[in-house]
Design an enzyme around this catalytic site. Structure first.
Site, PDB file in Angstrom:
ATOM      1  CB  ALA A 291      -0.901   0.005   1.228  1.00  0.00           C
ATOM      2  CB  ILE A 292       1.820   3.746  -2.113  1.00  0.00           C
ATOM      3  CG1 ILE A 292       2.893   2.678  -2.339  1.00  0.00           C
ATOM      4  CG2 ILE A 292       2.421   5.153  -2.208  1.00  0.00           C
ATOM      5  CD1 ILE A 292       3.571   2.751  -3.680  1.00  0.00           C
ATOM      6  N   GLY A 293       0.585   5.490   0.508  1.00  0.00           N
ATOM      7  CA  GLY A 293      -0.197   6.670   0.871  1.00  0.00           C
ATOM      8  C   GLY A 293       0.759   7.812   1.140  1.00  0.00           C
TER       9      GLY A 293
ATOM     10  N   GLY B 108       4.198   7.246   3.256  1.00  0.00           N
ATOM     11  CA  GLY B 108       4.968   6.415   2.352  1.00  0.00           C
ATOM     12  C   GLY B 108       4.285   5.121   1.988  1.00  0.00           C
ATOM     13  CG  PHE B 109       6.711   1.926   1.075  1.00  0.00           C
ATOM     14  CD1 PHE B 109       7.134   0.721   1.630  1.00  0.00           C
ATOM     15  CD2 PHE B 109       7.661   2.901   0.822  1.00  0.00           C
ATOM     16  CE1 PHE B 109       8.476   0.504   1.938  1.00  0.00           C
ATOM     17  CE2 PHE B 109       8.995   2.698   1.134  1.00  0.00           C
ATOM     18  CZ  PHE B 109       9.403   1.495   1.681  1.00  0.00           C
ATOM     19  CB  ALA B 110       2.235  -0.474   4.620  1.00  0.00           C
TER      20      ALA B 110
ATOM     21  CB  CYS C  39      -7.094   0.651  -0.835  1.00  0.00           C
ATOM     22  SG  CYS C  39      -5.429   0.647  -0.152  1.00  0.00           S
TER      23      CYS C  39
END
Length: 139
Positions: free
Chosen positions: A63-65, A76-78, A94
């Site tokens: 996931a990117i936020g 950033g990202f998970a 999401c």
């Protein structure tokens, strides 16, 4: 889960937010490719996906936020490495109700070395963004 919050001044990199997210996704896609996992983007969604072109089998692995303020990135990202995926049964990640979630461990069938994946991903981030991180970036 490997969580990264790169802090970049996008003006220094000569890119906007869409290019930044695309480049971040590419570093993760390249890392997965090196591990033997075919990954890609999903049209209309951020993050990194497996079998994005196979409805009913599409699953998110990263996931990117991101938020940007005054051209500086936040969040950033998970990246699901050895993540306990049971928790995802209680939510729609999401907002997608027709897509699953996966991890490197699930895809490769064994627990993965976080140190090895962290090193691989940092190498790919350095390559795609054309920078050299200091060793403290690994912590």
């Amino acid at each position: 889960q490997l969580v990264g919050y790169p802090v970049f001044d996008l003006e220094d990199f000569g890119m906007g937010i869409r290019d930044y997210i695309h480049t971040l996704e590419q570093a993760i896609i390249d890392s997965l490719t090196e591990m033997g996992i075919a990954a890609s983007r999903l049209k209309g969604a951020t993050g990194v996906w497996l079998e994005a072109d196979n409805p009913g089998h599409t699953r998110k692995i990263c996931a990117i936020g991101v938020k940007v303020s005054r051209s500086v990135t936040m969040h950033g990202f998970a990246f699901n490495v050895n993540t306990d995926l049971n928790y995802f049964r209680y939510i729609h990640p999401c907002g997608f109700i027709d897509k699953g979630v996966t991890s490197v461990e699930r895809e490769l069938g064994s627990v993965q070395s976080m140190d090895n994946i962290r090193t691989l991903l940092l190498h790919n981030l350095e390559r795609v963004f054309h920078f050299k991180a200091s060793p403290v970036s690994l912590d």
